[in-house]
Design an enzyme around this catalytic site. Structure first.
Site, PDB file in Angstrom:
ATOM      1  N   LYS A 123       8.787  -5.306   5.110  1.00  0.00           N
ATOM      2  CA  LYS A 123      10.057  -4.785   4.588  1.00  0.00           C
ATOM      3  C   LYS A 123      10.411  -3.443   5.256  1.00  0.00           C
ATOM      4  O   LYS A 123      11.525  -3.280   5.750  1.00  0.00           O
ATOM      5  CB  LYS A 123       9.969  -4.577   3.064  1.00  0.00           C
ATOM      6  CG  LYS A 123       9.630  -5.834   2.277  1.00  0.00           C
ATOM      7  CD  LYS A 123       9.605  -5.579   0.785  1.00  0.00           C
ATOM      8  CE  LYS A 123       8.588  -4.562   0.354  1.00  0.00           C
ATOM      9  NZ  LYS A 123       7.189  -5.026   0.364  1.00  0.00           N
ATOM     10  N   ARG A 125      11.659  -4.139  -7.930  1.00  0.00           N
ATOM     11  CA  ARG A 125      10.339  -4.779  -7.981  1.00  0.00           C
ATOM     12  C   ARG A 125      10.071  -5.426  -9.335  1.00  0.00           C
ATOM     13  O   ARG A 125       9.027  -6.027  -9.518  1.00  0.00           O
ATOM     14  CB  ARG A 125       9.257  -3.732  -7.720  1.00  0.00           C
ATOM     15  CG  ARG A 125       8.733  -3.760  -6.276  1.00  0.00           C
ATOM     16  CD  ARG A 125       7.740  -2.612  -6.144  1.00  0.00           C
ATOM     17  NE  ARG A 125       6.773  -2.799  -5.116  1.00  0.00           N
ATOM     18  CZ  ARG A 125       6.831  -2.230  -3.910  1.00  0.00           C
ATOM     19  NH1 ARG A 125       7.857  -1.518  -3.567  1.00  0.00           N
ATOM     20  NH2 ARG A 125       5.859  -2.412  -3.049  1.00  0.00           N
ATOM     21  N   ARG A 182      -3.220  -1.034   8.844  1.00  0.00           N
ATOM     22  CA  ARG A 182      -2.415   0.185   8.710  1.00  0.00           C
ATOM     23  C   ARG A 182      -3.249   1.291   8.060  1.00  0.00           C
ATOM     24  O   ARG A 182      -3.091   2.462   8.379  1.00  0.00           O
ATOM     25  CB  ARG A 182      -1.163  -0.110   7.869  1.00  0.00           C
ATOM     26  CG  ARG A 182      -0.255   1.105   7.727  1.00  0.00           C
ATOM     27  CD  ARG A 182       1.066   0.785   7.056  1.00  0.00           C
ATOM     28  NE  ARG A 182       0.895   0.330   5.689  1.00  0.00           N
ATOM     29  CZ  ARG A 182       1.895  -0.109   4.917  1.00  0.00           C
ATOM     30  NH1 ARG A 182       3.122  -0.160   5.403  1.00  0.00           N
ATOM     31  NH2 ARG A 182       1.668  -0.510   3.685  1.00  0.00           N
ATOM     32  N   ARG A 196      -3.020   6.385   3.683  1.00  0.00           N
ATOM     33  CA  ARG A 196      -2.649   5.960   2.331  1.00  0.00           C
ATOM     34  C   ARG A 196      -3.854   5.352   1.622  1.00  0.00           C
ATOM     35  O   ARG A 196      -4.433   4.378   2.110  1.00  0.00           O
ATOM     36  CB  ARG A 196      -1.517   4.918   2.399  1.00  0.00           C
ATOM     37  CG  ARG A 196      -0.159   5.523   2.642  1.00  0.00           C
ATOM     38  CD  ARG A 196       0.903   4.471   2.859  1.00  0.00           C
ATOM     39  NE  ARG A 196       1.012   3.486   1.794  1.00  0.00           N
ATOM     40  CZ  ARG A 196       1.962   2.563   1.733  1.00  0.00           C
ATOM     41  NH1 ARG A 196       2.901   2.522   2.670  1.00  0.00           N
ATOM     42  NH2 ARG A 196       1.993   1.693   0.746  1.00  0.00           N
ATOM     43  N   ARG A 203      -2.354  -4.879  -5.530  1.00  0.00           N
ATOM     44  CA  ARG A 203      -0.929  -4.752  -5.181  1.00  0.00           C
ATOM     45  C   ARG A 203      -0.295  -6.125  -5.070  1.00  0.00           C
ATOM     46  O   ARG A 203       0.830  -6.339  -5.520  1.00  0.00           O
ATOM     47  CB  ARG A 203      -0.776  -3.984  -3.859  1.00  0.00           C
ATOM     48  CG  ARG A 203      -1.106  -2.517  -4.020  1.00  0.00           C
ATOM     49  CD  ARG A 203      -1.285  -1.830  -2.676  1.00  0.00           C
ATOM     50  NE  ARG A 203      -0.066  -1.790  -1.891  1.00  0.00           N
ATOM     51  CZ  ARG A 203      -0.020  -1.412  -0.621  1.00  0.00           C
ATOM     52  NH1 ARG A 203      -1.129  -1.048   0.007  1.00  0.00           N
ATOM     53  NH2 ARG A 203       1.116  -1.393   0.031  1.00  0.00           N
TER      54      ARG A 203
HETATM   55  P1  B4P Z   1       5.400  -3.189   5.878  1.00  0.00           P
HETATM   56  O1  B4P Z   1       5.233  -4.621   5.512  1.00  0.00           O
HETATM   57  O2  B4P Z   1       6.631  -2.804   6.580  1.00  0.00           O
HETATM   58  O3  B4P Z   1       5.128  -2.369   4.526  1.00  0.00           O
HETATM   59  P2  B4P Z   1       6.012  -2.606   3.210  1.00  0.00           P
HETATM   60  O4  B4P Z   1       5.849  -3.994   2.703  1.00  0.00           O
HETATM   61  O5  B4P Z   1       7.383  -2.128   3.451  1.00  0.00           O
HETATM   62  O6  B4P Z   1       5.450  -1.525   2.238  1.00  0.00           O
HETATM   63  P3  B4P Z   1       4.509  -1.688   0.993  1.00  0.00           P
HETATM   64  O7  B4P Z   1       4.956  -2.776   0.069  1.00  0.00           O
HETATM   65  O8  B4P Z   1       3.123  -1.740   1.547  1.00  0.00           O
HETATM   66  O9  B4P Z   1       4.619  -0.342   0.232  1.00  0.00           O
HETATM   67  P4  B4P Z   1       5.779   0.447  -0.540  1.00  0.00           P
HETATM   68  O10 B4P Z   1       5.906   1.715   0.192  1.00  0.00           O
HETATM   69  O11 B4P Z   1       7.028  -0.318  -0.779  1.00  0.00           O
HETATM   70  O12 B4P Z   1       4.217  -2.798   6.810  1.00  0.00           O
HETATM   71  C1  B4P Z   1       2.894  -3.256   6.649  1.00  0.00           C
HETATM   72  C2  B4P Z   1       2.160  -3.269   7.957  1.00  0.00           C
HETATM   73  O13 B4P Z   1       2.425  -4.483   8.630  1.00  0.00           O
HETATM   74  C3  B4P Z   1       2.552  -2.148   8.926  1.00  0.00           C
HETATM   75  O14 B4P Z   1       1.402  -1.621   9.502  1.00  0.00           O
HETATM   76  C4  B4P Z   1       3.407  -2.848   9.968  1.00  0.00           C
HETATM   77  O15 B4P Z   1       3.316  -2.259  11.238  1.00  0.00           O
HETATM   78  C5  B4P Z   1       2.806  -4.238   9.986  1.00  0.00           C
HETATM   79  N1  B4P Z   1       3.769  -5.279  10.368  1.00  0.00           N
HETATM   80  C6  B4P Z   1       5.060  -5.365   9.981  1.00  0.00           C
HETATM   81  N2  B4P Z   1       5.640  -6.457  10.542  1.00  0.00           N
HETATM   82  C7  B4P Z   1       4.655  -7.087  11.279  1.00  0.00           C
HETATM   83  C8  B4P Z   1       4.629  -8.261  12.092  1.00  0.00           C
HETATM   84  N3  B4P Z   1       5.708  -9.049  12.266  1.00  0.00           N
HETATM   85  N4  B4P Z   1       3.471  -8.606  12.697  1.00  0.00           N
HETATM   86  C9  B4P Z   1       2.367  -7.827  12.537  1.00  0.00           C
HETATM   87  N5  B4P Z   1       2.340  -6.681  11.795  1.00  0.00           N
HETATM   88  C10 B4P Z   1       3.473  -6.325  11.181  1.00  0.00           C
HETATM   89  O16 B4P Z   1       5.106   0.669  -1.990  1.00  0.00           O
HETATM   90  C11 B4P Z   1       3.895   1.394  -2.171  1.00  0.00           C
HETATM   91  C12 B4P Z   1       3.618   1.614  -3.669  1.00  0.00           C
HETATM   92  O17 B4P Z   1       4.674   2.443  -4.249  1.00  0.00           O
HETATM   93  C13 B4P Z   1       3.603   0.365  -4.562  1.00  0.00           C
HETATM   94  O18 B4P Z   1       2.334  -0.286  -4.560  1.00  0.00           O
HETATM   95  C14 B4P Z   1       3.950   0.986  -5.946  1.00  0.00           C
HETATM   96  O19 B4P Z   1       2.837   1.617  -6.535  1.00  0.00           O
HETATM   97  C15 B4P Z   1       4.967   2.064  -5.599  1.00  0.00           C
HETATM   98  N6  B4P Z   1       6.373   1.595  -5.675  1.00  0.00           N
HETATM   99  C16 B4P Z   1       7.258   1.535  -4.635  1.00  0.00           C
HETATM  100  N7  B4P Z   1       8.451   1.050  -5.038  1.00  0.00           N
HETATM  101  C17 B4P Z   1       8.324   0.785  -6.370  1.00  0.00           C
HETATM  102  C18 B4P Z   1       9.211   0.231  -7.351  1.00  0.00           C
HETATM  103  N8  B4P Z   1      10.459  -0.137  -7.037  1.00  0.00           N
HETATM  104  N9  B4P Z   1       8.755   0.079  -8.627  1.00  0.00           N
HETATM  105  C19 B4P Z   1       7.505   0.442  -8.966  1.00  0.00           C
HETATM  106  N10 B4P Z   1       6.611   0.968  -8.084  1.00  0.00           N
HETATM  107  C20 B4P Z   1       7.007   1.134  -6.780  1.00  0.00           C
END
Ligand code: B4P
Length: 191
Positions: free
Chosen positions: A14, A89, A128, A134, A146
């Site tokens: 995302k 979420r 990552r 983190r 998670r």
């Molecule tokens: P991404 O996949 O981009 O990470 P994300 O899902 O956006 O973030 P995530 O869900 O982990 O955390 P968030 O900050 O929202 O990247 C993951 C990895 O994959 C990276 O290293 C990237 O380079 C790699 N990657 C991406 N695409 C790829 C591909 N095609 N091939 C290979 N590798 C690839 O949330 C963190 C915490 O914050 C939550 O657990 C919660 O505690 C809190 N939180 C955030 N929003 C909330 C909400 N709305 N409500 C309640 N709690 C919330």
């Protein structure tokens, strides 16, 4: 206004895809994860409370994230649109977002749901974790929590958006560019 929700489990891409979408369509990126991490870095009361939950892989309370999103929407009046990344979420957050956007007369146009297998999610996040600093990226048990939080609290949202006719499923495995191309194709149909 072009309002897009990026939906999917942790590690589904995302945040990565949001960066590409905002630069192509000149939108504002709203990531609740980034906002919470900024609060932690600034050592605010909210950040201290959120950190305890985030480090375990739990979600933070709905009222906290809804309040943050509300502030950002008001601060970005006149934007061409928003990419909501990691928000909503829970069904409560989705209902609150619909209410907020009705007030801004700009409903969500499309919800892009990224599908990635559990094995690949864990691999990406732990990878990552080697550089992100983190706590929630570094331990397999926390990553599993998670994903479990996602399955119980966030995945039911798919039905919420499906009922509104807004949900599009996208394969989230492949190169970042391949996945971006699939997302652009869907966005171009609604913009
Ligand atoms: P991404 O996949 O981009 O990470 P994300 O899902 O956006 O973030 P995530 O869900 O982990 O955390 P968030 O900050 O929202 O990247 C993951 C990895 O994959 C990276 O290293 C990237 O380079 C790699 N990657 C991406 N695409 C790829 C591909 N095609 N091939 C290979 N590798 C690839 O949330 C963190 C915490 O914050 C939550 O657990 C919660 O505690 C809190 N939180 C955030 N929003 C909330 C909400 N709305 N409500 C309640 N709690 C919330």
């Amino acid at each position: 206004m072009l309002n897009i929700v990026l939906f999917g489990p942790p590690g589904s891409g995302k945040g990565t895809q949001a960066e590409n979408i905002i630069s192509k369509y000149h939108l504002v990126h709203l990531s609740t994860g980034d906002m919470l991490r900024a609060e932690i870095a600034a050592r605010t009361k909210l950040g201290t409370e959120a950190k305890m939950l985030m480090d375990k892989g739990d979600l933070v309370p709905d009222a906290v994230v809804v309040g943050m999103i509300e502030n950002k929407l008001s601060a970005n009046h006149g934007a061409a649109g928003f990419v909501f990344d990691g928000f909503p979420r829970t069904v409560k957050q989705a209902e609150a977002l619909d209410d907020l956007l009705i007030r801004h007369k700009a409903p969500i146009k499309i919800v892009l749901s990224l599908f990635v297998t559990e094995q690949e999610l864990t691999k990406r996040i732990l990878h990552r974790g080697q550089t992100s600093g983190r706590a929630d990226d570094q331990n397999e048990a926390i990553v599993r929590n998670r994903v479990a939080e996602y399955r119980t609290k966030t995945e039911p949202l798919a039905k919420y958006y499906e009922a509104q006719g807004k949900l599009k499923q996208i394969v989230g495995e492949g190169t970042i560019e391949e996945i971006s191309a699939l997302l652009y194709k869907e966005i171009d149909k609604v913009k």
